[in-house]
Design a protein around this motif. Structure first.
Motif, short mmCIF file in Angstrom:
data_model
loop_
_atom_site.label_atom_id
_atom_site.label_comp_id
_atom_site.label_asym_id
_atom_site.label_seq_id
_atom_site.Cartn_x
_atom_site.Cartn_y
_atom_site.Cartn_z
N ASP A 103 -78.28 -26.19 -14.73
CA ASP A 103 -77.65 -27.27 -13.96
C ASP A 103 -77.72 -28.61 -14.69
N LYS A 104 -77.48 -28.58 -16.01
CA LYS A 104 -77.44 -29.81 -16.80
C LYS A 104 -76.02 -30.03 -17.29
N VAL A 105 -75.43 -31.14 -16.87
CA VAL A 105 -74.07 -31.48 -17.25
C VAL A 105 -74.01 -32.96 -17.60
N ILE A 106 -73.37 -33.26 -18.72
CA ILE A 106 -73.08 -34.65 -19.07
C ILE A 106 -71.64 -34.89 -18.67
N ASP A 107 -71.43 -35.80 -17.75
CA ASP A 107 -70.08 -36.04 -17.22
C ASP A 107 -69.79 -37.53 -17.26
N ARG A 108 -69.00 -37.92 -18.27
CA ARG A 108 -68.56 -39.30 -18.40
C ARG A 108 -67.04 -39.34 -18.33
N SER A 109 -66.49 -40.50 -18.25
CA SER A 109 -65.03 -40.60 -18.13
C SER A 109 -64.31 -40.05 -19.35
#
Length: 131
Positions: A103-109
């Motif tokens: 459950d590790k996610v990098i979510d940027r624009s």
């Protein structure tokens, strides 16, 4: 992470007393749903024994069967330590450690990355005194 297993726990899967290995090499191997290798790349651990393996260039032909969780594994390749370079199958470092989703996610624009984990993996000492 990649470790050197302690002689005290030799023969088990325990990493109690293990030391991280800098500059160890691991590989990520992915096979498509037809069991053909469609991605292979070797990576090196940092000074703390951690590896980060970006799957840049990996392509999924089938959305479920070719998913990295189904098709990719991490294997030990090489240890730079002369006194700790015997392969061990701790967490399937020889056979291929499966990827896990923690459950590790990098979510940027402008960027999105899903982080998978594997291991920890370990080499064993070349010479352990008898117990």
């Amino acid at each position: 992470m990649v470790y050197c297993q302690s002689c005290d726990t030799y023969g088990s899967w325990s990493l109690l007393g293990a030391k991280p290995i800098a500059s160890a090499k691991i590989s990520v191997i992915c096979k498509n749903y037809q069991k053909r290798v469609n991605f292979y790349k070797a990576f090196e651990t940092n000074e703390y024994g951690y590896f980060y393996a970006e799957l840049q260039g990996y392509k999924m032909g089938h959305s479920y069967l070719d998913h990295p969780l189904q098709s990719c594994h991490v294997k030990l390749v090489n240890s730079p330590q002369e006194k700790c370079n015997v392969f061990s199958n701790i967490n399937y470092g020889i056979n291929g450690a499966p990827l896990r989703f923690d459950d590790k996610v990098i979510d940027r624009s402008d960027y999105k990355a899903v982080i998978y984990t594997a291991g920890p993996l370990a080499f064993r000492p070349t010479d352990c005194p008898p117990k």
